[in-house]
Design a protein around this motif. Structure first.
Motif, PDB file in Angstrom:
ATOM      1  N   TYR A 116       0.832  -1.203   0.000  1.00 52.05           N
ATOM      2  CA  TYR A 116       0.000   0.000   0.000  1.00 52.05           C
ATOM      3  C   TYR A 116       0.869   1.258   0.000  1.00 52.05           C
ATOM      4  CZ  TYR A 116      -3.053   3.608   2.037  1.00 52.05           C
ATOM      5  OH  TYR A 116      -3.726   4.763   2.299  1.00 52.05           O
ATOM      6  N   GLN A 117       1.931   1.268   0.813  1.00 47.09           N
ATOM      7  CA  GLN A 117       2.836   2.412   0.852  1.00 47.09           C
ATOM      8  C   GLN A 117       3.568   2.585  -0.480  1.00 47.09           C
ATOM      9  OE1 GLN A 117       2.967   4.625   3.507  1.00 47.09           O
ATOM     10  NE2 GLN A 117       1.217   3.386   4.118  1.00 47.09           N
ATOM     11  N   LYS A 118       3.957   1.480  -1.096  1.00 47.34           N
ATOM     12  CA  LYS A 118       4.600   1.543  -2.411  1.00 47.34           C
ATOM     13  C   LYS A 118       3.634   2.101  -3.444  1.00 47.34           C
ATOM     14  CE  LYS A 118       7.000  -1.236  -5.898  1.00 47.34           C
ATOM     15  NZ  LYS A 118       6.166  -0.733  -7.002  1.00 47.34           N
ATOM     16  N   TRP A 119       2.384   1.717  -3.331  1.00 44.92           N
ATOM     17  CA  TRP A 119       1.369   2.206  -4.269  1.00 44.92           C
ATOM     18  C   TRP A 119       1.189   3.719  -4.126  1.00 44.92           C
ATOM     19  CZ3 TRP A 119      -3.952   3.780  -3.387  1.00 44.92           C
ATOM     20  CH2 TRP A 119      -4.676   3.933  -4.575  1.00 44.92           C
ATOM     21  N   ILE A 120       1.222   4.211  -2.870  1.00 44.42           N
ATOM     22  CA  ILE A 120       1.127   5.657  -2.639  1.00 44.42           C
ATOM     23  C   ILE A 120       2.306   6.378  -3.275  1.00 44.42           C
ATOM     24  CG2 ILE A 120       1.189   7.466  -0.882  1.00 44.42           C
ATOM     25  CD1 ILE A 120      -0.312   5.607   0.990  1.00 44.42           C
ATOM     26  N   ILE A 121       3.522   5.833  -3.086  1.00 41.49           N
ATOM     27  CA  ILE A 121       4.726   6.438  -3.660  1.00 41.49           C
ATOM     28  C   ILE A 121       4.646   6.440  -5.183  1.00 41.49           C
ATOM     29  CG2 ILE A 121       7.223   6.179  -3.946  1.00 41.49           C
ATOM     30  CD1 ILE A 121       7.278   5.038  -1.087  1.00 41.49           C
ATOM     31  N   ASP A 122       4.207   5.310  -5.745  1.00 45.43           N
ATOM     32  CA  ASP A 122       4.067   5.230  -7.206  1.00 45.43           C
ATOM     33  C   ASP A 122       3.053   6.253  -7.703  1.00 45.43           C
ATOM     34  OD1 ASP A 122       5.915   3.212  -7.295  1.00 45.43           O
ATOM     35  OD2 ASP A 122       4.426   1.589  -7.356  1.00 45.43           O
ATOM     36  N   TRP A 123       1.973   6.419  -6.953  1.00 50.59           N
ATOM     37  CA  TRP A 123       0.950   7.397  -7.346  1.00 50.59           C
ATOM     38  C   TRP A 123       1.520   8.802  -7.310  1.00 50.59           C
ATOM     39  CZ3 TRP A 123      -1.473  11.661  -5.285  1.00 50.59           C
ATOM     40  CH2 TRP A 123      -2.648  12.079  -5.907  1.00 50.59           C
ATOM     41  N   ARG A 124       2.284   9.107  -6.259  1.00 48.12           N
ATOM     42  CA  ARG A 124       2.908  10.422  -6.142  1.00 48.12           C
ATOM     43  C   ARG A 124       3.903  10.660  -7.276  1.00 48.12           C
ATOM     44  NH1 ARG A 124       0.872  14.620  -3.156  1.00 48.12           N
ATOM     45  NH2 ARG A 124      -0.019  13.846  -1.200  1.00 48.12           N
ATOM     46  N   LEU A 125       4.712   9.656  -7.573  1.00 51.04           N
ATOM     47  CA  LEU A 125       5.709   9.808  -8.625  1.00 51.04           C
ATOM     48  C   LEU A 125       5.067   9.908 -10.001  1.00 51.04           C
ATOM     49  CD1 LEU A 125       8.439   7.266  -7.426  1.00 51.04           C
ATOM     50  CD2 LEU A 125       8.485   9.767  -7.273  1.00 51.04           C
ATOM     51  N   GLY A 126       3.839   9.423 -10.105  1.00 54.39           N
ATOM     52  CA  GLY A 126       3.131   9.509 -11.378  1.00 54.39           C
ATOM     53  C   GLY A 126       2.606  10.886 -11.693  1.00 54.39           C
ATOM     54  N   ASN A 127       2.559  11.767 -10.679  1.00 55.36           N
ATOM     55  CA  ASN A 127       2.111  13.139 -10.912  1.00 55.36           C
ATOM     56  C   ASN A 127       3.277  13.988 -11.418  1.00 55.36           C
ATOM     57  OD1 ASN A 127      -0.570  12.774 -10.020  1.00 55.36           O
ATOM     58  ND2 ASN A 127       0.103  12.906  -7.891  1.00 55.36           N
ATOM     59  N   PRO A 128       3.020  14.866 -12.377  1.00 51.76           N
ATOM     60  CA  PRO A 128       4.103  15.708 -12.906  1.00 51.76           C
ATOM     61  C   PRO A 128       4.738  16.557 -11.807  1.00 51.76           C
ATOM     62  CG  PRO A 128       2.123  15.860 -14.265  1.00 51.76           C
ATOM     63  CD  PRO A 128       1.725  15.115 -13.023  1.00 51.76           C
ATOM     64  N   PHE A 129       6.057  16.661 -11.861  1.00 53.46           N
ATOM     65  CA  PHE A 129       6.803  17.465 -10.894  1.00 53.46           C
ATOM     66  C   PHE A 129       7.407  18.662 -11.618  1.00 53.46           C
ATOM     67  CE2 PHE A 129      10.852  18.501  -8.768  1.00 53.46           C
ATOM     68  CZ  PHE A 129      10.351  18.857  -7.520  1.00 53.46           C
ATOM     69  N   VAL A 130       7.056  19.855 -11.164  1.00 55.99           N
ATOM     70  CA  VAL A 130       7.528  21.077 -11.800  1.00 55.99           C
ATOM     71  C   VAL A 130       8.725  21.603 -11.011  1.00 55.99           C
ATOM     72  CG1 VAL A 130       6.923  23.384 -12.603  1.00 55.99           C
ATOM     73  CG2 VAL A 130       5.175  21.579 -12.533  1.00 55.99           C
ATOM     74  N   VAL A 131       9.911  21.536 -11.587  1.00 52.45           N
ATOM     75  CA  VAL A 131      11.131  21.964 -10.909  1.00 52.45           C
ATOM     76  C   VAL A 131      11.093  23.467 -10.640  1.00 52.45           C
ATOM     77  CG1 VAL A 131      13.644  22.120 -11.069  1.00 52.45           C
ATOM     78  CG2 VAL A 131      12.453  20.113 -11.992  1.00 52.45           C
ATOM     79  N   GLY A 132      11.380  23.841  -9.390  1.00 56.42           N
ATOM     80  CA  GLY A 132      11.432  25.257  -9.032  1.00 56.42           C
ATOM     81  C   GLY A 132      10.093  25.927  -8.846  1.00 56.42           C
ATOM     82  N   ASN A 133       9.019  25.141  -8.840  1.00 58.70           N
ATOM     83  CA  ASN A 133       7.681  25.725  -8.751  1.00 58.70           C
ATOM     84  C   ASN A 133       7.481  26.484  -7.445  1.00 58.70           C
ATOM     85  OD1 ASN A 133       5.459  26.049 -10.403  1.00 58.70           O
ATOM     86  ND2 ASN A 133       4.278  24.467  -9.390  1.00 58.70           N
TER      87      ASN A 133
END
Length: 325
Positions: free
Chosen positions: A265-282
């Motif tokens: 479940y924790q891995k799934w949360i991390i995968d979900w978070r990493l699946g969202n676009p990350f805007v550098v310097g936002n």
């Protein structure tokens, strides 16, 4: 003691009392001016109806979206009444929402606990500032500047009539973080306080998903090394972090009694978070321009509450931290 020194002490006491009066008076007036949001009865049916028709349940077919100001009170009440935390707002840790639920269920209002949070933050900032400046008067100036700041007040005062609640996760995170840092510094004299510090910092980790917190432990360790402080007690106290994290998911284990399932479940949360676009310097763009790029469609959002005061406070805070270090 010379006459000049005596007069200085008298003046300092007077200024200190005036500053304390200004802080208390402005804080109380802010609460009184928005008393309705702290006295109205929490209506779970209302929040449940909004959530049921929101994007979290119906996806693109939803006709009304729900923001964090509605999501967290609903999730908190759902958790505190025995709900499975993996079913509602799984993407954030549970503690902050449990406390919102506690406020709604026990106190009858989801926002009331935020008055307590605000008082604790002001008090811990006073303690920290007094450590740095060695002066209660100067520490109170610091607290006054924080208390009148619009960016602090919006944490416990609504910014618009349309706002469903003020029950967000930033203020409780700040409470635990400030308390953790204060007791960490106090532990230099009493090492047993490292356990108290680590407990509060553990609560920080389980209040809101905030990736920068992963740097906290190595930074504190480096600070201890730099100050040539014994690290054994602090190191062992860190066991409280995984313990508190697991404890905050006690209800999850009731519905899913498997540690392996919990890790998945924790891995799934991390995968979900990493699946969202990350805007550098936002975050820096937000601080210094009041604009940021959202993650869901890449559009630019203008923060109407932003002022240059925000950038000034961040720069001043960073400079103060360097000086204190």
């Amino acid at each position: 003691m010379t006459l000049h020194s005596r007069q200085y002490m008298i003046n300092e006491k007077i200024i200190t009392r005036v500053l304390l009066f200004l802080i208390v008076a402005d804080f109380v007036m802010s609460i009184i001016g928005n008393s309705g949001i702290y006295t109205r009865k929490y209506d779970h049916e209302y929040f449940s109806e909004i959530y049921s028709g929101s994007q979290y349940v119906l996806g693109p077919a939803s006709t009304r979206s729900i923001g964090d100001d509605g999501l967290y009170p609903f999730a908190g009440y759902y958790y505190i009444t025995g709900g499975d935390p993996s079913q509602v707002n799984f993407e954030n840790p549970t503690l902050g929402k449990y406390l919102i639920g506690f406020s709604a269920y026990v106190l009858g209002n989801e926002n009331l606990i935020y008055v307590f949070y605000a008082v604790v933050v002001l008090f811990t900032i006073l303690l920290l500032a007094r450590r740095v400046f060695k002066s209660t008067m100067v520490a109170l100036v610091t607290v006054l500047l924080l208390e009148v700041s619009p960016f602090f007040k919006l944490q416990f005062i609504p910014t618009s009539p349309e706002q469903l609640s003020i029950a967000l996760l930033d203020l409780p995170l700040l409470v635990f973080f400030c308390a953790g840092i204060y007791f960490f510094l106090e532990a230099f004299k009493k090492p047993k306080l490292y356990w108290v510090s680590s407990l509060f910092l553990a609560c920080t980790f389980v209040t809101k998903f905030f990736p920068a917190l992963v740097l906290l432990i190595p930074v504190l360790g480096a600070y201890l090394f730099y100050k040539k402080q014994p690290m054994k007690v602090w190191f062992f106290s860190l066991v409280t972090i995984p313990f508190v994290y697991m404890l905050s998911y006690a209800a999850y284990f009731y519905y899913h009694p498997s540690f392996i399932e919990f890790l998945r479940y924790q891995k799934w949360i991390i995968d979900w978070r990493l699946g969202n676009p990350f805007v550098v310097g936002n975050i820096f763009r937000t601080i210094f321009t009041g604009r940021y790029q959202n993650w869901w469609d890449g559009g630019t959002v203008v923060d109407t509450e932003w002022t240059f005061y925000f950038a000034f406070v961040v720069i001043a805070g960073m400079c103060g931290g360097i000086v204190a270090f």
